[in-house]
Design a protein around this motif. Structure first.
Motif, PDB file in Angstrom:
ATOM      1  N   ASP A 112     -19.977  26.047  72.875  1.00 55.76           N
ATOM      2  CA  ASP A 112     -18.456  26.148  72.110  1.00 55.76           C
ATOM      3  C   ASP A 112     -18.201  24.143  72.766  1.00 55.76           C
ATOM      4  O   ASP A 112     -17.321  23.405  72.078  1.00 55.76           O
ATOM      5  N   ALA A 113     -17.812  24.459  74.088  1.00 58.24           N
ATOM      6  CA  ALA A 113     -18.092  23.297  74.728  1.00 58.24           C
ATOM      7  C   ALA A 113     -18.464  21.687  73.781  1.00 58.24           C
ATOM      8  O   ALA A 113     -17.806  21.005  73.848  1.00 58.24           O
ATOM      9  N   ALA A 114     -19.631  22.699  73.930  1.00 57.45           N
ATOM     10  CA  ALA A 114     -20.926  21.438  73.553  1.00 57.45           C
ATOM     11  C   ALA A 114     -20.151  20.650  72.091  1.00 57.45           C
ATOM     12  O   ALA A 114     -20.202  19.320  71.872  1.00 57.45           O
ATOM     13  N   CYS A 115     -19.747  21.446  71.334  1.00 57.19           N
ATOM     14  CA  CYS A 115     -19.264  21.758  70.270  1.00 57.19           C
ATOM     15  C   CYS A 115     -17.806  20.395  70.047  1.00 57.19           C
ATOM     16  O   CYS A 115     -18.178  19.881  69.650  1.00 57.19           O
ATOM     17  N   ASP A 116     -16.991  21.304  70.794  1.00 62.76           N
ATOM     18  CA  ASP A 116     -15.959  20.898  70.971  1.00 62.76           C
ATOM     19  C   ASP A 116     -15.948  18.659  71.621  1.00 62.76           C
ATOM     20  O   ASP A 116     -15.493  18.408  71.012  1.00 62.76           O
ATOM     21  N   THR A 117     -16.849  19.183  72.217  1.00 60.46           N
ATOM     22  CA  THR A 117     -16.871  16.980  73.115  1.00 60.46           C
ATOM     23  C   THR A 117     -18.075  16.604  71.422  1.00 60.46           C
ATOM     24  O   THR A 117     -17.057  15.205  71.801  1.00 60.46           O
ATOM     25  N   LEU A 118     -18.146  16.905  70.981  1.00 63.34           N
ATOM     26  CA  LEU A 118     -18.979  16.338  69.958  1.00 63.34           C
ATOM     27  C   LEU A 118     -17.488  16.324  68.462  1.00 63.34           C
ATOM     28  O   LEU A 118     -18.088  14.442  68.511  1.00 63.34           O
ATOM     29  N   LEU A 119     -17.280  17.520  68.033  1.00 61.84           N
ATOM     30  CA  LEU A 119     -16.641  17.167  67.094  1.00 61.84           C
ATOM     31  C   LEU A 119     -15.556  16.198  67.339  1.00 61.84           C
ATOM     32  O   LEU A 119     -14.242  15.386  66.591  1.00 61.84           O
ATOM     33  N   GLY A 120     -14.477  16.225  68.856  1.00 59.82           N
ATOM     34  CA  GLY A 120     -14.126  15.184  69.137  1.00 59.82           C
ATOM     35  C   GLY A 120     -14.008  13.756  69.456  1.00 59.82           C
ATOM     36  O   GLY A 120     -12.666  12.740  69.413  1.00 59.82           O
ATOM     37  N   GLY A 121     -15.420  13.447  69.460  1.00 58.74           N
ATOM     38  CA  GLY A 121     -16.016  12.170  68.929  1.00 58.74           C
ATOM     39  C   GLY A 121     -16.229  11.458  67.647  1.00 58.74           C
ATOM     40  O   GLY A 121     -16.366  10.425  67.903  1.00 58.74           O
ATOM     41  N   LEU A 122     -15.845  12.337  66.967  1.00 58.93           N
ATOM     42  CA  LEU A 122     -16.461  12.001  65.540  1.00 58.93           C
ATOM     43  C   LEU A 122     -15.199  10.770  65.087  1.00 58.93           C
ATOM     44  O   LEU A 122     -13.817  10.685  65.072  1.00 58.93           O
ATOM     45  N   GLU A 123     -15.578   9.414  64.270  1.00 54.05           N
ATOM     46  CA  GLU A 123     -15.212   8.758  64.235  1.00 54.05           C
ATOM     47  C   GLU A 123     -14.908   8.242  62.623  1.00 54.05           C
ATOM     48  O   GLU A 123     -13.984   8.194  62.230  1.00 54.05           O
ATOM     49  N   GLY A 124     -15.326   9.848  62.016  1.00 53.91           N
ATOM     50  CA  GLY A 124     -14.998   9.898  61.053  1.00 53.91           C
ATOM     51  C   GLY A 124     -14.778  10.813  60.078  1.00 53.91           C
ATOM     52  O   GLY A 124     -15.248  12.023  60.517  1.00 53.91           O
ATOM     53  N   GLY A 125     -14.176  11.264  59.203  1.00 53.83           N
ATOM     54  CA  GLY A 125     -14.464  12.623  58.102  1.00 53.83           C
ATOM     55  C   GLY A 125     -15.611  13.821  58.411  1.00 53.83           C
ATOM     56  O   GLY A 125     -16.585  13.346  58.319  1.00 53.83           O
ATOM     57  N   ARG A 126     -16.156  14.386  58.916  1.00 51.00           N
ATOM     58  CA  ARG A 126     -16.463  15.747  59.354  1.00 51.00           C
ATOM     59  C   ARG A 126     -17.580  15.671  57.658  1.00 51.00           C
ATOM     60  O   ARG A 126     -16.386  15.959  56.885  1.00 51.00           O
ATOM     61  N   LEU A 127     -18.437  15.548  57.417  1.00 53.45           N
ATOM     62  CA  LEU A 127     -19.406  15.678  56.423  1.00 53.45           C
ATOM     63  C   LEU A 127     -19.848  17.240  56.242  1.00 53.45           C
ATOM     64  O   LEU A 127     -20.378  17.245  54.944  1.00 53.45           O
ATOM     65  N   ALA A 128     -20.104  18.446  56.990  1.00 53.39           N
ATOM     66  CA  ALA A 128     -20.893  19.554  57.045  1.00 53.39           C
ATOM     67  C   ALA A 128     -20.947  19.739  58.165  1.00 53.39           C
ATOM     68  O   ALA A 128     -19.563  19.541  59.102  1.00 53.39           O
ATOM     69  N   ASP A 129     -20.853  21.563  58.674  1.00 58.99           N
ATOM     70  CA  ASP A 129     -20.884  22.328  59.665  1.00 58.99           C
ATOM     71  C   ASP A 129     -22.080  21.908  60.303  1.00 58.99           C
ATOM     72  O   ASP A 129     -22.726  21.390  59.961  1.00 58.99           O
ATOM     73  N   PRO A 130     -21.368  22.220  61.801  1.00 58.69           N
ATOM     74  CA  PRO A 130     -22.391  21.441  62.929  1.00 58.69           C
ATOM     75  C   PRO A 130     -23.206  22.579  62.927  1.00 58.69           C
ATOM     76  O   PRO A 130     -22.991  24.008  62.973  1.00 58.69           O
ATOM     77  N   ARG A 131     -24.226  21.961  62.956  1.00 55.64           N
ATOM     78  CA  ARG A 131     -25.514  22.826  63.792  1.00 55.64           C
ATOM     79  C   ARG A 131     -25.944  23.161  65.267  1.00 55.64           C
ATOM     80  O   ARG A 131     -26.513  21.745  65.503  1.00 55.64           O
ATOM     81  N   PHE A 132     -26.358  23.981  65.211  1.00 57.84           N
ATOM     82  CA  PHE A 132     -27.123  24.231  66.617  1.00 57.84           C
ATOM     83  C   PHE A 132     -29.077  23.963  66.902  1.00 57.84           C
ATOM     84  O   PHE A 132     -29.307  24.507  65.687  1.00 57.84           O
ATOM     85  N   LEU A 133     -29.854  23.687  67.314  1.00 57.61           N
ATOM     86  CA  LEU A 133     -30.975  23.625  67.352  1.00 57.61           C
ATOM     87  C   LEU A 133     -31.461  23.946  69.134  1.00 57.61           C
ATOM     88  O   LEU A 133     -30.564  23.970  69.883  1.00 57.61           O
ATOM     89  N   ARG A 134     -32.856  24.351  69.035  1.00 56.10           N
ATOM     90  CA  ARG A 134     -33.004  25.170  70.503  1.00 56.10           C
ATOM     91  C   ARG A 134     -34.447  24.562  70.530  1.00 56.10           C
ATOM     92  O   ARG A 134     -35.155  24.439  69.844  1.00 56.10           O
TER      93      ARG A 134
END
Ligand code: FAD
Length: 516
Positions: free
Chosen positions: A310-332
């Protein structure tokens, strides 16, 4: 139904079986690059006229990993070799040019440097430029100012390099940033034109020779069988043949590179179209920003030991410079490599062979290196122990060099603002890296190798960019007259700035060249 060729025809009894039919399993970036490369260089209608038959099996239901958009300059040579037209390729994959990678907040918070695909200083200067820079560090200013690709990146400029070795425009190379979902289909159409046969379907069973354990035949979900002589495992993280069947084993390097997850999301483009990838360090990892023609690719790579999803996703979304185009996708993933990239008659290329996190965009390079080495060593028949050993030695070397270079980014830091950075700063690094660090710290020298990835200028960029400043410098610069060198440095900065100023705006160049 069995698909394949009667590859043993005409072989005297007891003689080793000829390799006539290569079966590539997997149709992601690795699979289609491999199929296109083999067909072009060894296929029936290809250059070597070795008459090789190449079949690729892929499953649309399984799909591809769907990340991997930043590359290194070597990809241009691969594309040129297999006859890809650059402008067509860039238009088809919404690609941009890439002159380097910017690292933000790595040495210390607030720092920024660029690892350029090129040199520092002018060509043919004898002693490497950074030794002069080090001797006159008090007046020289940032090393970045002496690299044309860096100055071009900072100004969003691009121009293809010059072939005149005396020109400052010959001091760099370039790579691409492309839409990975458009890349495999583009390579597919190219490979099919070169004679590759594609079969759609999921491999559900693998037959092994009871005597020597080699793969002989694959069975698809619809019952179809595909026989072959050599199998290329391009099944991504599944490692269907190399691991699930042959149980080759994995060298796990997460003790040195503990990032094991990523979350990715595309967003709308914003700001000038930059000719470089950005890697920004965070609390327990880093995020990428990859500008394409039609959107920006973003992702956050992190260690689950130190940060929650959750924290990783928040950091990512918080830093986006333009409108989001899809849902976040997690990879391991687990950083490391297969114990043998070539085992029996299976060669693992792509993620099935291993994965080193994407900090320096090295995976597609490793795919390319795997293809080139396989073509170079391509055996006449299945009795190929020597070729297998050489291939594995060479690929191990590539993986290990990249591993050390990646560790350097995390280890050579002064950051102490999180458990993650304290852990990485105090890490016991592999001896191979420790020795490089000691040599550089003492004299500013980097032990060099001539082939492969990350030659001296790359190490210099990261070491100095992350504040590893050598105590000494090459003895040959000690007696250089100070006034002369200072004048030269000032002239050089001016030269770089004017040369970059005369380049075209990156977006303008792309619009003209690749129909953006
Ligand atoms: P995949 O794309 O996963 O393809 C696997 C194929 O195998 C698919 O076609 C699938 O359908 C098929 N398959 C699997 N099982 C079966 C079966 N049983 N039967 C039939 N078919 C099957 N690399 C870079 O160079 N630059 C980057 O910037 C970069 N960023 C990355 C970021 C992240 C977070 C990750 C995880 C990777 C990144 N990579 C990057 C690596 C890059 O994504 C891969 O190297 C590249 O996409 C190749 O993947 P692949 O073809 O090996 O696997």
């Amino acid at each position: 139904m069995t698909y394949g060729v009667a590859s043993n025809e005409g072989t005297p009894s007891g003689a080793a079986k000829r390799i006539n039919h290569v079966v590539v399993v997997g149709g992601g970036t690795a699979g289609w690059m491999t199929a296109a490369g083999l067909a072009h260089m060894l296929g029936a209608s290809g250059l070597g006229q070795a008459g090789l038959k190449v079949t690729l099996i892929e499953s649309e239901a399984i799909g591809v990993v769907g990340v991997g958009e930043a590359t290194l300059p070597h990809i241009k040579a691969f594309n040129d070799t297999i006859g890809i037209n650059e402008a067509e390729f860039m238009a088809a994959t919404s690609a941009t040019f890439k002159l380097g990678i910017e690292f933000v907040d790595w040495g210390r918070k607030g720092d920024s440097y660029i690892h350029p695909f090129g040199e520092f200083g002018l060509p043919n200067e004898g002693v490497a430029f950074h030794h002069y820079w080090r001797k006159f560090a008090d007046v020289a200013g940032p090393l970045d100012d002496y690299s044309l690709p860096v100055v071009a990146c900072r100004n969003a400029k691009f121009q293809p390099p010059s072939e005149d070795p005396r020109s400052v425009l010959s001091t760099y190379r370039y790579a691409y940033q492309f839409d990975t979902l458009q890349y495999a289909p583009f390579m597919r159409s190219h490979a099919e034109k070169k004679g590759v046969t594609r079969i759609e379907g999921k491999v559900v069973d693998v037959a092994l020779d009871p005597d020597d354990g080699r793969v002989t035949e694959l069975t698809l979900e619809n019952g179809q069988s595909v026989a072959g002589d050599l199998f290329i495992d391009c099944t991504g993280f599944f490692g269907l043949l190399i691991e699930k069947q042959l149980e080759t084993g994995y060298d796990d390097w997460s003790e040195w590179l503990p990032a094991d997850r990523a979350v990715a999301v595309p967003c709308e483009s914003a700001g000038p179209l930059l000719p470089y990838t950005r890697a920004t360090a965070h609390e327990a990892g880093w995020s990428w920003r990859i500008p394409l023609q039609h959107r920006t690719g973003n992702g956050h790579v992190y260690s689950s030991q130190f940060l929650s999803d959750d924290a990783a996703c928040d950091t990512l979304l918080g830093g986006l410079e333009g409108g989001r185009l899809a849902d976040p996708r997690f990879l391991r993933f687990v950083t490391g490599k297969r114990r043998k990239l070539w085992n029996k008659n299976v060669v693992a290329i792509g993620l099935s062979g291993g994965f080193l996190e994407p900090l320096e965009s090295t995976s597609i390079y490793l795919i390319q290196e795997g293809i080139s080495k396989l073509v170079e060593l391509f055996p006449q028949d299945q009795d190929c122990a020597v070729e297998t050993r050489e291939y594995n030695y060479w690929m191990d070397l590539q993986f290990e060099r990249i591993r050390d270079f990646l560790i350097l980014h995390y280890h050579a830091t002064q950051r102490d603002d999180s458990d993650f950075w304290n852990h990485m700063r105090n890490l016991k690094v592999p001896d191979s890296l420790q020795e490089r660090l000691e040599l550089f710290r003492a004299h500013g020298h980097v032990s060099a190798y001539e082939h492969g990835l990350f030659l001296v200028p790359s190490w210099i960029a990261v070491l100095i960019g992350q504040r590893v400043i050598p105590q000494g410098f090459d003895a040959r610069v000690a007696g250089t007259p100070e006034a002369h060198v200072k004048q030269h440095l000032a002239g050089l900065r001016d030269h770089m700035s004017k040369a970059a100023g005369s380049m075209e705006d990156h977006a303008t160049f792309l619009r003209r060249y690749a129909q953006m």
